[in-house]
Scaffold this motif. Structure first.
Motif, mmCIF file in Angstrom:
data_model
loop_
_atom_site.group_PDB
_atom_site.id
_atom_site.type_symbol
_atom_site.label_atom_id
_atom_site.label_comp_id
_atom_site.label_asym_id
_atom_site.label_seq_id
_atom_site.Cartn_x
_atom_site.Cartn_y
_atom_site.Cartn_z
ATOM 1 N N ASP A 52 3.389 25.538 40.286
ATOM 2 C CA ASP A 52 3.185 24.171 40.674
ATOM 3 C C ASP A 52 1.583 24.668 41.385
ATOM 4 N N ASP A 53 1.302 24.210 41.568
ATOM 5 C CA ASP A 53 -0.095 23.972 42.851
ATOM 6 C C ASP A 53 -0.472 25.479 43.631
ATOM 7 N N GLU A 54 0.720 25.487 44.537
ATOM 8 C CA GLU A 54 0.314 26.668 45.330
ATOM 9 C C GLU A 54 0.483 27.894 44.513
ATOM 10 N N LEU A 55 1.418 27.786 43.543
ATOM 11 C CA LEU A 55 1.067 28.825 43.418
ATOM 12 C C LEU A 55 0.497 29.309 42.222
ATOM 13 N N SER A 56 0.101 28.755 41.457
ATOM 14 C CA SER A 56 -1.147 28.139 41.028
ATOM 15 C C SER A 56 -2.693 28.871 41.818
ATOM 16 N N ALA A 57 -2.454 28.022 42.787
ATOM 17 C CA ALA A 57 -3.759 28.436 43.767
ATOM 18 C C ALA A 57 -3.938 29.584 44.043
ATOM 19 N N ALA A 58 -2.811 30.205 44.205
ATOM 20 C CA ALA A 58 -2.195 32.025 44.694
ATOM 21 C C ALA A 58 -3.157 32.935 43.405
ATOM 22 N N LEU A 108 -6.350 35.003 43.971
ATOM 23 C CA LEU A 108 -5.898 36.853 44.049
ATOM 24 C C LEU A 108 -6.531 37.383 42.747
ATOM 25 N N ALA A 109 -7.262 36.489 41.722
ATOM 26 C CA ALA A 109 -7.482 36.935 40.479
ATOM 27 C C ALA A 109 -8.963 37.034 40.855
ATOM 28 N N LYS A 110 -10.214 36.339 41.507
ATOM 29 C CA LYS A 110 -11.002 34.995 42.338
ATOM 30 C C LYS A 110 -11.517 36.851 43.614
ATOM 31 N N ARG A 111 -10.704 36.935 43.987
ATOM 32 C CA ARG A 111 -10.217 38.111 45.345
ATOM 33 C C ARG A 111 -9.974 39.587 44.814
ATOM 34 N N GLU A 112 -9.551 39.991 43.506
ATOM 35 C CA GLU A 112 -10.025 41.373 42.980
ATOM 36 C C GLU A 112 -10.799 41.568 41.735
ATOM 37 N N GLY A 113 -11.691 40.674 41.460
ATOM 38 C CA GLY A 113 -12.160 40.274 40.584
ATOM 39 C C GLY A 113 -11.683 41.046 38.782
ATOM 40 N N ASN A 162 -4.674 36.904 33.854
ATOM 41 C CA ASN A 162 -3.853 37.295 32.959
ATOM 42 C C ASN A 162 -3.706 38.700 33.902
ATOM 43 N N GLN A 163 -4.023 39.200 34.377
ATOM 44 C CA GLN A 163 -4.053 40.859 34.860
ATOM 45 C C GLN A 163 -3.195 40.461 36.583
ATOM 46 N N ALA A 164 -3.713 39.079 37.280
ATOM 47 C CA ALA A 164 -3.345 38.645 38.370
ATOM 48 C C ALA A 164 -1.977 38.454 37.962
ATOM 49 N N ALA A 165 -1.890 37.783 36.877
ATOM 50 C CA ALA A 165 0.107 37.873 37.068
ATOM 51 C C ALA A 165 0.388 38.844 36.270
ATOM 52 N N LEU A 166 -0.203 39.436 36.180
ATOM 53 C CA LEU A 166 1.119 41.038 35.733
ATOM 54 C C LEU A 166 1.118 41.702 36.658
ATOM 55 N N ARG A 167 0.433 42.252 37.797
ATOM 56 C CA ARG A 167 -0.385 42.554 38.982
ATOM 57 C C ARG A 167 0.976 41.738 40.460
ATOM 58 N N LEU A 168 1.129 40.258 39.795
ATOM 59 C CA LEU A 168 2.504 40.096 40.638
ATOM 60 C C LEU A 168 4.201 40.281 40.314
ATOM 61 N N LEU A 169 3.422 40.109 39.403
ATOM 62 C CA LEU A 169 4.873 40.250 38.088
ATOM 63 C C LEU A 169 5.826 41.440 38.304
ATOM 64 N N ARG A 170 5.441 42.679 38.300
ATOM 65 C CA ARG A 170 5.109 43.750 38.872
ATOM 66 C C ARG A 170 5.487 44.023 39.883
ATOM 67 N N GLN A 182 7.825 47.790 40.278
ATOM 68 C CA GLN A 182 6.997 48.074 39.254
ATOM 69 C C GLN A 182 5.588 48.485 40.493
ATOM 70 N N ALA A 183 5.118 50.109 40.220
ATOM 71 C CA ALA A 183 4.007 50.289 41.054
ATOM 72 C C ALA A 183 2.837 49.204 40.384
#
Length: 79
Positions: free
Chosen positions: A10-16, A20-25, A29-37, A42-43
């Protein structure tokens, strides 16, 4: 390495995810993996060790020629 398709953002999850991706640079894909972990308990950094370049993503496009020359000098000193 496995790939999956995730639908139903949804728009809210996509924006979040984008924040995250922008904040962390990092890539989306990496942002999605981080959230999934995190969600899977998972650490951070528990991804595959053979993922090429992920630990250097924040450096892509950030070096000047002077930075590269300095790195070359430092690496030459190790030989």
């Amino acid at each position: 390495m496995n790939q999956i398709t995730v639908r139903g953002f949804d728009d809210e999850l996509s924006a979040a995810l984008r924040r995250l991706a922008k904040r962390e640079g990092i890539s989306l894909n990496q942002a999605a993996l981080r959230l999934l972990r995190r969600g899977a308990g998972q650490a951070e950094g528990s991804g595959r060790a053979d993922t090429v370049g992920a630990s250097f993503d924040h450096l892509i496009g950030s070096w000047t020629q002077a930075d590269a020359d300095e790195m070359d000098v430092a690496l030459d000193a190790l030989n």
